[in-house]
Write a protein that holds these residues in place. Sequence first.
Motif, PDB file in Angstrom:
ATOM      1  N   GLU A  44      -2.767   6.655   2.144  1.00 28.18           N
ATOM      2  CA  GLU A  44      -3.452   5.647   2.958  1.00 28.18           C
ATOM      3  C   GLU A  44      -4.971   5.725   2.745  1.00 28.18           C
ATOM      4  OE1 GLU A  44      -4.287   4.907   7.650  1.00 28.18           O
ATOM      5  OE2 GLU A  44      -2.213   5.313   7.094  1.00 28.18           O
ATOM      6  N   ASP A  45      -5.475   6.938   2.615  1.00 33.44           N
ATOM      7  CA  ASP A  45      -6.909   7.106   2.354  1.00 33.44           C
ATOM      8  C   ASP A  45      -7.285   6.576   0.974  1.00 33.44           C
ATOM      9  OD1 ASP A  45      -7.643   8.387   4.819  1.00 33.44           O
ATOM     10  OD2 ASP A  45      -6.685  10.222   4.075  1.00 33.44           O
ATOM     11  N   VAL A  46      -6.394   6.731  -0.004  1.00 38.07           N
ATOM     12  CA  VAL A  46      -6.636   6.170  -1.339  1.00 38.07           C
ATOM     13  C   VAL A  46      -6.759   4.657  -1.230  1.00 38.07           C
ATOM     14  CG1 VAL A  46      -5.676   5.809  -3.663  1.00 38.07           C
ATOM     15  CG2 VAL A  46      -5.446   8.047  -2.559  1.00 38.07           C
ATOM     16  N   THR A  47      -5.808   4.038  -0.536  1.00 35.40           N
ATOM     17  CA  THR A  47      -5.817   2.588  -0.350  1.00 35.40           C
ATOM     18  C   THR A  47      -7.071   2.142   0.403  1.00 35.40           C
ATOM     19  OG1 THR A  47      -3.406   2.557  -0.325  1.00 35.40           O
ATOM     20  CG2 THR A  47      -4.514   0.641   0.610  1.00 35.40           C
ATOM     21  N   LYS A  48      -7.435   2.878   1.447  1.00 32.43           N
ATOM     22  CA  LYS A  48      -8.613   2.534   2.237  1.00 32.43           C
ATOM     23  C   LYS A  48      -9.878   2.621   1.386  1.00 32.43           C
ATOM     24  CE  LYS A  48      -8.893   3.859   6.555  1.00 32.43           C
ATOM     25  NZ  LYS A  48      -9.117   4.676   7.783  1.00 32.43           N
ATOM     26  N   LEU A  49      -9.999   3.679   0.578  1.00 32.96           N
ATOM     27  CA  LEU A  49     -11.184   3.835  -0.261  1.00 32.96           C
ATOM     28  C   LEU A  49     -11.240   2.743  -1.330  1.00 32.96           C
ATOM     29  CD1 LEU A  49     -13.735   5.397  -0.840  1.00 32.96           C
ATOM     30  CD2 LEU A  49     -12.374   7.031  -2.164  1.00 32.96           C
ATOM     31  N   GLN A  50     -10.096   2.351  -1.869  1.00 37.95           N
ATOM     32  CA  GLN A  50     -10.066   1.242  -2.829  1.00 37.95           C
ATOM     33  C   GLN A  50     -10.515  -0.051  -2.151  1.00 37.95           C
ATOM     34  OE1 GLN A  50      -5.951   1.743  -3.967  1.00 37.95           O
ATOM     35  NE2 GLN A  50      -6.514   2.720  -5.902  1.00 37.95           N
ATOM     36  N   PHE A  51     -10.085  -0.252  -0.913  1.00 37.87           N
ATOM     37  CA  PHE A  51     -10.500  -1.426  -0.143  1.00 37.87           C
ATOM     38  C   PHE A  51     -12.005  -1.419   0.085  1.00 37.87           C
ATOM     39  CE2 PHE A  51     -11.564  -3.306   3.978  1.00 37.87           C
ATOM     40  CZ  PHE A  51     -11.076  -4.592   3.808  1.00 37.87           C
ATOM     41  N   ILE A  52     -12.540  -0.270   0.466  1.00 37.58           N
ATOM     42  CA  ILE A  52     -13.983  -0.144   0.707  1.00 37.58           C
ATOM     43  C   ILE A  52     -14.750  -0.456  -0.573  1.00 37.58           C
ATOM     44  CG2 ILE A  52     -15.844   1.485   1.248  1.00 37.58           C
ATOM     45  CD1 ILE A  52     -13.737   2.949   3.072  1.00 37.58           C
TER      46      ILE A  52
END
Length: 84
Positions: A44-52
């Motif tokens: 989820e953090d990977v996805t969030k960082l990609q979103f950011i």
Amino acid sequence: MTYLKRGQLAKIVGVNLETIRYYEQIGLLKPKRSKSNYRLFSEEDVTKLQFIKKSKELGFTLKEIKELLELSLDDTSTCLEIKK
């Protein structure tokens, strides 16, 4: 569930360690801690960082990105409505 350390996360997403540290400081990322006090990041953090990262490329400020991440959006919201 597999967790990543900060260096692994940085390599996967293509950002530097200082960026991740800063995002932690301002509350965009909130990693779990291991028993040895290592920061552990989830998928989820990977996805969030990609979103950011993508949001920054599109011109959103970190303040706007934080607001976006905190919102519970419905299917009728558009990017233009959120940008306002």
